[in-house]
Design a protein around this motif. Sequence first.
Motif, mmCIF file in Angstrom:
data_model
loop_
_atom_site.group_PDB
_atom_site.id
_atom_site.type_symbol
_atom_site.label_atom_id
_atom_site.label_comp_id
_atom_site.label_asym_id
_atom_site.label_seq_id
_atom_site.Cartn_x
_atom_site.Cartn_y
_atom_site.Cartn_z
ATOM 1 N N ARG A 257 -1.114 10.217 13.754
ATOM 2 C CA ARG A 257 -2.122 9.649 12.858
ATOM 3 C C ARG A 257 -1.457 8.951 11.674
ATOM 4 O O ARG A 257 -1.895 7.870 11.243
ATOM 5 C CB ARG A 257 -3.069 10.750 12.359
ATOM 6 C CG ARG A 257 -4.134 10.259 11.382
ATOM 7 C CD ARG A 257 -4.955 9.130 11.961
ATOM 8 N NE ARG A 257 -5.931 8.610 10.997
ATOM 9 C CZ ARG A 257 -6.439 7.385 11.046
ATOM 10 N NH1 ARG A 257 -6.086 6.540 12.007
ATOM 11 N NH2 ARG A 257 -7.308 6.992 10.140
ATOM 12 N N VAL A 258 -0.420 9.532 11.126
ATOM 13 C CA VAL A 258 0.327 8.877 10.047
ATOM 14 C C VAL A 258 0.843 7.526 10.518
ATOM 15 O O VAL A 258 0.721 6.514 9.815
ATOM 16 C CB VAL A 258 1.489 9.769 9.565
ATOM 17 C CG1 VAL A 258 2.407 8.993 8.615
ATOM 18 C CG2 VAL A 258 0.965 11.025 8.873
ATOM 19 N N CYS B 54 4.592 -1.008 2.894
ATOM 20 C CA CYS B 54 4.002 0.325 2.972
ATOM 21 C C CYS B 54 5.007 1.352 2.458
ATOM 22 O O CYS B 54 6.184 1.308 2.825
ATOM 23 C CB CYS B 54 3.607 0.654 4.415
ATOM 24 S SG CYS B 54 2.828 2.270 4.632
ATOM 25 N N ILE B 55 4.546 2.262 1.609
ATOM 26 C CA ILE B 55 5.371 3.390 1.143
ATOM 27 C C ILE B 55 4.716 4.678 1.627
ATOM 28 O O ILE B 55 3.519 4.891 1.401
ATOM 29 C CB ILE B 55 5.496 3.414 -0.389
ATOM 30 C CG1 ILE B 55 6.181 2.150 -0.900
ATOM 31 C CG2 ILE B 55 6.272 4.649 -0.839
ATOM 32 C CD1 ILE B 55 6.279 2.077 -2.422
ATOM 33 N N ILE B 56 5.484 5.535 2.313
ATOM 34 C CA ILE B 56 4.976 6.853 2.702
ATOM 35 C C ILE B 56 5.796 7.926 2.001
ATOM 36 O O ILE B 56 6.975 7.730 1.710
ATOM 37 C CB ILE B 56 5.011 7.053 4.227
ATOM 38 C CG1 ILE B 56 6.421 6.850 4.784
ATOM 39 C CG2 ILE B 56 4.034 6.110 4.905
ATOM 40 C CD1 ILE B 56 6.526 7.163 6.284
ATOM 41 N N ILE C 185 0.848 -1.188 0.000
ATOM 42 C CA ILE C 185 0.000 0.000 0.000
ATOM 43 C C ILE C 185 0.885 1.241 0.000
ATOM 44 O O ILE C 185 1.776 1.382 0.846
ATOM 45 C CB ILE C 185 -0.921 0.051 1.240
ATOM 46 C CG1 ILE C 185 -1.754 -1.232 1.365
ATOM 47 C CG2 ILE C 185 -1.819 1.294 1.193
ATOM 48 C CD1 ILE C 185 -2.775 -1.444 0.271
ATOM 49 N N ARG C 186 0.648 2.117 -0.951
ATOM 50 C CA ARG C 186 1.306 3.428 -0.958
ATOM 51 C C ARG C 186 0.382 4.398 -0.229
ATOM 52 O O ARG C 186 -0.789 4.527 -0.589
ATOM 53 C CB ARG C 186 1.569 3.885 -2.384
ATOM 54 C CG ARG C 186 2.297 5.233 -2.513
ATOM 55 C CD ARG C 186 2.687 5.460 -3.965
ATOM 56 N NE ARG C 186 3.311 6.750 -4.228
ATOM 57 C CZ ARG C 186 2.709 7.757 -4.869
ATOM 58 N NH1 ARG C 186 1.445 7.630 -5.292
ATOM 59 N NH2 ARG C 186 3.340 8.903 -5.084
ATOM 60 N N VAL C 187 0.904 5.053 0.810
ATOM 61 C CA VAL C 187 0.108 5.985 1.616
ATOM 62 C C VAL C 187 0.592 7.403 1.327
ATOM 63 O O VAL C 187 1.558 7.872 1.935
ATOM 64 C CB VAL C 187 0.233 5.662 3.121
ATOM 65 C CG1 VAL C 187 -0.614 6.631 3.944
ATOM 66 C CG2 VAL C 187 -0.190 4.218 3.402
ATOM 67 N N PRO C 188 -0.054 8.101 0.399
ATOM 68 C CA PRO C 188 0.342 9.492 0.107
ATOM 69 C C PRO C 188 0.017 10.396 1.305
ATOM 70 O O PRO C 188 -1.047 10.272 1.917
ATOM 71 C CB PRO C 188 -0.515 9.862 -1.106
ATOM 72 C CG PRO C 188 -1.012 8.559 -1.664
ATOM 73 C CD PRO C 188 -1.138 7.660 -0.483
ATOM 74 N N ILE C 189 0.924 11.323 1.632
ATOM 75 C CA ILE C 189 0.747 12.197 2.795
ATOM 76 C C ILE C 189 1.135 13.623 2.424
ATOM 77 O O ILE C 189 2.218 13.859 1.870
ATOM 78 C CB ILE C 189 1.617 11.734 3.983
ATOM 79 C CG1 ILE C 189 1.364 10.257 4.302
ATOM 80 C CG2 ILE C 189 1.361 12.598 5.220
ATOM 81 C CD1 ILE C 189 2.463 9.611 5.115
ATOM 82 N N THR C 190 0.256 14.578 2.747
ATOM 83 C CA THR C 190 0.555 15.994 2.563
ATOM 84 C C THR C 190 0.849 16.602 3.932
ATOM 85 O O THR C 190 0.083 16.421 4.878
ATOM 86 C CB THR C 190 -0.618 16.717 1.890
ATOM 87 O OG1 THR C 190 -0.837 16.131 0.602
ATOM 88 C CG2 THR C 190 -0.315 18.200 1.725
#
Length: 552
Positions: A105-106, A120-122, A82-87
């Motif tokens: 939360r991240v 996992c990719i962040i 799962i790639r988890v995009p984060i701003t």
Amino acid sequence: MKKILLLVCSVMLCTSIEAASFETAKDAVKNMGVGWNLGNTLDANDATKTWKTTAEHETCWGQPVTKPELLKMMKEAGFGAIRVPITWYQEMDADGKVNDAWMKRVKEVVDYVIDNGMYCIINVHHDTGADSGNYKSWLKASTSSYNTNKAKYEGLCKQIAEQFKDYDQKLLFESYNEMLDEKNTWNEPVDKTDGYKAINSYAKSFVTTVRATGGNNKDRNLVVNTYSASSTPDAMQNLDLPEESNHIIFQIHSYPSWQNKSNAKKEIDNLISNIKSKLLDRAPVIVGEYATFTTWPSEIDYYAKDKEVALYAMDYLIQKTKENGIGTFYWMGMSDGSYRDMPAFHQADLAQTLIKAYYGSIDGYKYPTADDFEIVYDISYNDEWSELFLFGSWDRTAVNLSGYKGIRVEMDKAYGNKLQIKVYGDKKSGTDFNEQYAPLSDTSASTTVDFDTSILGSTFWGVTLQTNSGALTATLKEAKLIKADGTEEPASVTAAWGCTVTAKSTPKPTGIHAIQLIKTEADGAIYNLQGQRVQNPQKGIYIQNGKKYVMK
């Protein structure tokens, strides 16, 4: 003294063994299997607002708060990463420090992925990208931007690396998402010398900063992207390898411009060829975003327009990328909006296509859909004219009206003209559409609206449930599009703007839960009533080829 020296040597030996056990980037890409993006969630942002809670931030683009059950569903469907995009920009103070609540939360979402045994990719997501309205990304692919933001960017990378440095090899860090130049140019920078130099400077800063934090980060697999994550040969060729190691992965994104199966095959073959000649000879590669739809330069959703072509292309892409050792992460579809709350797939056949293309079979995997749940939607409207999507989204491709007659909505009670159905028809210009309005029934909880082609034209791309009486709470029990032949299909409920929606789902008591197969032929597999495949059934009730059997 001898005891102290022995202890020091033992510690050094353990550290060496731990580092040596980290798999190479090439092995990581292979072991990830098929990946998926948890999009429009932790990457969602709104430059006009300051968030009071992480939930407000996470849900501002219409997605629900992510629950561990969603990631469990993806694992049980066969996805391995799962790639988890984060701003981050809205969660950083003036000195660049990330809010503790946001980092926590991240970490929670990362743990949902890791705890299910997936990779996992962040990353650093919409801190990059094209400017629009009140939004301006702070990371630009220019030497000027790099010099200005170098310390802040490296400070962010350090905070992320420090937070997660004890995680094992299944957690990967990604440098930045789709970084553009000062002119917001896609694919290739206007000033290629300056733009490519800046991208490589950011990539180098990212890798150097992460490595310096020590621990598992010394050997963690790291992902760096081409300019704008572009898949053009020029952008690929001009991405440098930021360090000489076997722990770097290159990433590009690719969205389709298919016309038919032949064109799709040609496009995919060309993509694979360019990856092999421009990147793969230097480091392993992942296609970090791809989909059956595109929004630029024209909005086309092939899954809705020509599903046969879409599924063919997905099958072929996965086969070819696997064959060449290239990883893939589908962008966000398959489970979207309220479907994530159930959790369920709204494009189960697409998920099945990807998994079957990679593994050769979907035996033993689960694909729950809305039909497996009893669902009601609690809607909180914050403003007058706020809208809830019953069909479509802001970037949806228009659908021919000849295939549909109308829509049926079932509420918990009669709302009358406090709520109305709004249908978006042909686009006239810009964001101006032909629009049809119809108030809900004031005597019944059920309302049926026939589409009026004299108002809408020949197409429609969205249907919403809109309030015209200010703030309001309501409960939607069911929404179904009525097709031209009189049959119905479930609508897709997501927040449009000015409202939040919470799906409350209860699994239907149907014995077997959430098994749907693409195959038309019987495969003879036997399942128990929990949907688990059984090799040697004992006494009890089982499912085989869609029928119940009693083993005595």
